[in-house]
Enzyme design. Structure first.
Site, PDB file in Angstrom:
ATOM      1  N   ASP A   1     -38.902  63.467  20.694  1.00 45.44           N
ATOM      2  CA  ASP A   1     -38.382  62.204  20.206  1.00 45.44           C
ATOM      3  C   ASP A   1     -39.141  61.909  18.910  1.00 45.44           C
ATOM      4  OD1 ASP A   1     -37.204  59.583  20.171  1.00 45.44           O
ATOM      5  OD2 ASP A   1     -39.103  58.828  20.949  1.00 45.44           O
TER       6      ASP A   1
ATOM      7  N   ASP B   1     -39.373  58.366  16.963  1.00 46.00           N
ATOM      8  CA  ASP B   1     -40.035  57.066  16.885  1.00 46.00           C
ATOM      9  C   ASP B   1     -40.959  56.836  18.079  1.00 46.00           C
ATOM     10  OD1 ASP B   1     -38.095  55.110  14.812  1.00 46.00           O
ATOM     11  OD2 ASP B   1     -37.468  57.119  15.398  1.00 46.00           O
TER      12      ASP B   1
ATOM     13  N   GLU C   1     -41.504  52.359  15.184  1.00 44.09           N
ATOM     14  CA  GLU C   1     -40.062  52.413  15.370  1.00 44.09           C
ATOM     15  C   GLU C   1     -39.446  52.133  14.004  1.00 44.09           C
ATOM     16  OE1 GLU C   1     -38.152  53.032  18.115  1.00 44.09           O
ATOM     17  OE2 GLU C   1     -39.907  53.415  19.396  1.00 44.09           O
TER      18      GLU C   1
ATOM     19  N   ASN D   1     -34.448  56.157  26.842  1.00 46.62           N
ATOM     20  CA  ASN D   1     -33.379  57.044  26.382  1.00 46.62           C
ATOM     21  C   ASN D   1     -33.850  58.503  26.253  1.00 46.62           C
ATOM     22  OD1 ASN D   1     -35.014  56.223  24.146  1.00 46.62           O
ATOM     23  ND2 ASN D   1     -33.440  56.948  22.739  1.00 46.62           N
TER      24      ASN D   1
END
Length: 407
Positions: free
Chosen positions: A197, A199, A206, A356
């Site tokens: 991932d 961020d 972010e 997510n």
């Protein structure tokens, strides 16, 4: 012909020639070495040799000569006779399932190791070896980046893997230490792809929150971002809401944000080391491809899959191009990369921090929740919360001497 089986345990100050001197005695008697292993802690040697020798005069003579050689070498020797039944029981254990337990943190205390080893004992598992993966720590010099890791190789039958994993996670929470539990199989030793991932994983921010701050809607967007990462609202819904709030932001702002992205501690050390050992790396992000491609060039990442911003007349429209890269899409890209590389999904690693990321973390052969939200940490296979991103290397079994010290 009747034979005797002996375990020779040697301890003492380590120096060149000890193993050679002892095995030369065994060679004179044509002894059969059944097993051998040694460890060295603070220049003190612990050596074990399991050997078979014909019973009677040869058995007595070899012990006498080994004791004499030990005296010459100024080391201690102890003999334990092993019955044939006990030896055969020990041989049969080699068919048992094997696992790796990795403990890591800024520092390791006896309490942490004691709690982990107690769980292993309670589950009737045997510890075959314990290995330190991090370098030796100075007690005088202050380390700029504190880290400590040991690896336990264990074997035995585990009826409920979820139960032992939960017990390790409980210790992790109580004693501020990371504990990873993996099967020691062929796939673990042949990982080929690591997906990150972006961020709050590869970078310590972010990006969408950074853009929102510059657009004057920072507080509103941060609240939506946090709710999405905690899994409280649907990622796609949150993404669309946040994008609309960025409408009108100037394109030149993107470059300003990109050059100031805070790279996570240990990221460059990790990626450079992975590449030196032939791994491929990828960014699978719910963020933006503009910044993913910037990191691709900066860190030498192989692949990037992320959301593409829609820009017209030098401004963000508040829209996006193509499909939203949500949790499901990340897992799809992970599988796609594995297929393209012609590797088993068990040979992949995924690292992420948000809700997510869970689908790709659970799909990968090794899923690592990195400084993750509680919901993610509780549902991932492994987690790292105590040190930097290079902690992944210790979960792969690398020792500091195998790692290119870049940072």
């Amino acid at each position: 012909m009747k034979t005797d089986i002996f375990l020779l345990n040697i301890s003492g100050q380590d120096r060149p020639g000890l193993t050679s001197g002892l095995t030369s005695v065994l060679a004179d008697y044509d002894a059969k070495v059944l097993d051998i292993g040694q460890a060295n802690i603070h220049d003190t040697l612990s050596l074990g040799i399991l050997f078979e020798i014909p019973s009677g005069e040869m058995s007595s003579a070899v012990k006498k000569d080994l004791l004499f050689k030990s005296y010459e070498l100024d080391i201690s020797a102890k003999f334990t006779q092993i019955t044939l039944d006990d030896y055969e029981k020990w041989v049969k254990l080699q068919g048992k399932d094997r696992y790796i337990v990795t403990i890591l943190g800024e520092k390791l205390a006896a309490q942490q190791i004691s709690k982990v080893s107690q769980i292993i004992s309670d589950k009737n598992l045997n510890i075959d070896s314990i290995k330190r993966l991090t370098g030796r720590l100075s007690l005088i010099k202050t380390e700029a980046y504190k880290r400590a890791s040991i690896q336990l190789s264990i074997r035995g039958k585990i009826d409920n893997k979820a139960d032992i994993t939960e017990k390790f996670m409980q210790i992790s929470r109580e004693l501020d230490v990371d504990i990873a539990f993996q099967e020691d199989n062929i796939f673990r030793r042949n990982r080929r792809l690591v997906c990150f991932d972006m961020d709050s994983t590869l970078i310590q921010t972010e990006v969408i929150d950074e853009l929102a701050e510059l657009a004057g809607v920072g507080e509103e967007v941060r609240a939506i971002t946090e709710s999405a990462m905690q899994g409280e609202i649907d990622f796609n819904e949150s993404f669309i809401k946040r994008m609309k709030l960025l409408k009108g932001l100037k394109e030149e702002v993107l470059q300003e944000v990109a050059v100031n992205l805070p790279i996570t501690k240990g990221a460059r050390r990790l990626i450079d080391t992975l590449h030196s050992y032939g791994f491929k790396t990828a960014i699978l992000s719910g963020g933006f491809s503009y910044f993913g491609n910037y990191l691709k060039d900066k860190l030498d990442i192989d692949y990037v899959f992320a959301n593409e911003l829609e820009i017209k007349d030098g401004e963000l429209t508040g829209g996006y191009i193509g499909d939203i890269v949500d949790g499901k899409k990340k897992a799809e890209y992970l599988q796609q990369l594995a297929n393209n590389m012609d590797i088993d999904i068990s040979q992949t690693i995924a690292v992420g921090d948000g809700a997510n990321d869970l689908e790709m973390l659970n799909l990968a052969g090794l899923g690592i929740a990195f400084h993750a939200k509680p919901k993610v940490k509780d549902n991932a296979q492994s987690s790292i919360s105590s040190i930097g991103l290079d902690g992944v290397l210790y979960l792969l079994g690398y020792h500091d001497r195998h790692i290119d010290l870049v940072e």
